[in-house]
Design a protein around this motif. Structure first.
Motif, PDB file in Angstrom:
ATOM      1  N   LYS A  78     -30.729 -60.896 -18.667  1.00  0.00           N
ATOM      2  CA  LYS A  78     -30.836 -61.310 -17.258  1.00  0.00           C
ATOM      3  C   LYS A  78     -29.790 -60.672 -16.344  1.00  0.00           C
ATOM      4  CE  LYS A  78     -33.643 -65.421 -17.140  1.00  0.00           C
ATOM      5  NZ  LYS A  78     -33.813 -66.776 -16.563  1.00  0.00           N
ATOM      6  N   GLU A  94     -23.500 -60.889 -13.176  1.00  0.00           N
ATOM      7  CA  GLU A  94     -24.694 -60.161 -12.760  1.00  0.00           C
ATOM      8  C   GLU A  94     -24.739 -58.760 -13.345  1.00  0.00           C
ATOM      9  OE1 GLU A  94     -25.103 -60.253  -8.543  1.00  0.00           O
ATOM     10  OE2 GLU A  94     -25.893 -62.307  -8.543  1.00  0.00           O
ATOM     11  N   GLU A 274     -30.600 -68.883 -13.444  1.00  0.00           N
ATOM     12  CA  GLU A 274     -30.013 -68.203 -12.291  1.00  0.00           C
ATOM     13  C   GLU A 274     -29.899 -69.217 -11.158  1.00  0.00           C
ATOM     14  OE1 GLU A 274     -31.774 -64.495 -11.181  1.00  0.00           O
ATOM     15  OE2 GLU A 274     -32.228 -63.955 -13.250  1.00  0.00           O
ATOM     16  N   ARG A 298     -21.263 -67.899 -14.459  1.00  0.00           N
ATOM     17  CA  ARG A 298     -22.225 -67.664 -13.383  1.00  0.00           C
ATOM     18  C   ARG A 298     -21.862 -68.412 -12.097  1.00  0.00           C
ATOM     19  NH1 ARG A 298     -25.753 -68.519 -17.680  1.00  0.00           N
ATOM     20  NH2 ARG A 298     -26.463 -70.535 -16.875  1.00  0.00           N
TER      21      ARG A 298
END
Length: 334
Positions: A78, A94, A274, A298
């Motif tokens: 991801k 990211e 996400e 994250r």
């Protein structure tokens, strides 16, 4: 969900044959695996879902980093980048993916952290960098047979072991149980503390290990403190908080927090979730947030959460860790 899985039983047979044929072609040398002249250690599983690969990679890093130049190589699930990426001071979740960024954030002064969906290209790229690694740890690559790792560590959970499961979509296995024969070490993860001898012997009997295989049992150890970027808090002193998880199985964490008599509201997201701006706006309303280290990677860049966001560190305890260290270092020496 269970009814649907039984309905899909005919598809399971097709999936079983496809994965069996693929592995057979590799076993016969018709499909080629590339091996390397330096040590490559693979950590993986047969099943989908969380078996504890991330804490196991960290266990290996701690075991090896003082004696070897180590690199981790992950797919970078991801992430929003493509191809080979090497962790650096501009990296984030990211660019690397949450788990590789966790490795980088924790061990950036000790190891290289790289991601590449093509593991062979990733290994070759690592060998071209300045001060290349002497050992590569492949994260979640047990089915990535284009690389022939010199040493394979297979993880399976105590609550959902591979030997009691079947392949997708009826079960959770990525390939048949027979794939376990490729492992040098099998670790039963997330075991209860003080697992009795009779239970261990029963598991060993069901594994039917090969003569060259070694089996170990591991437990998750939770810290007594939660940690932010700037401070920490003793867990016993916490007032009501919000638990945020985006992992495959949050049950062990929830059980631990409940065992401490803590009061919390649980926001449970899917694995590798996400977080949207709507999610962040909702979290901004909370006074104290406790999350996993992976989810922290994250969330930590959102400045609005900085003073309220903490994670609960975990580590792995392995039965006879002296023996497992000896086996791995014997492989490295030869």
């Amino acid at each position: 969900m269970k009814i649907l899985r039984y309905i899909l039983f005919p598809i399971m047979q097709i999936y079983f044959f496809a994965t069996w044929l693929r592995n057979k072609l590799y076993d016969l040398g018709i499909k080629k695996s590339i091996s390397y002249s330096f040590p490559v250690i693979c950590v993986g599983n047969l099943s989908v879902g969380g078996t504890g690969k991330t804490p196991m990679i960290e266990y290996l890093i701690k075991l090896l980093k003082d004696d070897y130049k180590v690199a981790t190589l992950s797919r970078g699930y991801k992430r929003k980048t493509k191809g080979f990426q090497l962790g650096n001071k501009t990296s984030n979740a990211e660019s690397l993916g949450d788990e590789p960024f966790q490795f980088y954030n924790k061990f950036k002064n000790d190891i290289h952290v790289a991601v590449d969906a093509d593991r062979n290209n990733g290994i070759k790229s690592l060998q071209l960098i300045e001060n290349p690694p002497e050992v590569v740890l492949l994260d979640d690559a047990f089915q990535h047979r284009k690389v022939k790792a010199g040493f394979n560590i297979l993880l399976t959970t105590y609550s959902d072991p591979y030997f009691s499961d079947v392949v997708l979509p009826t079960g959770n296995l990525r390939e048949s149980r027979n794939g376990a024969k490729r492992a040098n070490i099998i670790i039963i993860t997330k075991c209860p503390e003080n697992l009795d001898k009779a239970t261990k012997e029963n598991i060993l009997a069901q594994i039917k290990r090969e003569p060259n295989q070694h089996v170990f049992f591991s437990t998750i150890t939770y810290s007594n403190t939660i940690v932010s970027e700037n401070t920490s808090k003793i867990i016993e002193g916490l007032k009501a908080f919000t638990l945020v998880t985006g992992i495959a199985n949050a049950t062990p964490l929830i059980d631990f927090l409940n065992s401490k008599g803590l009061k919390f509201n649980h926001l449970n997201f899917k694995d590798h979730h996400e977080f949207s701006q709507q999610d962040i706006d909702e979290l901004n309303k909370k006074e104290l947030i406790v999350t996993t280290e992976k989810d922290f990677m994250r969330l930590k860049d959102y400045k609005s959460l900085k003073d309220k966001l903490f994670y609960l560190p975990i580590s792995v305890s392995i039965s006879d860790d002296t023996k497992i260290g000896e086996l791995i270092k014997h492989f490295l020496a030869n």
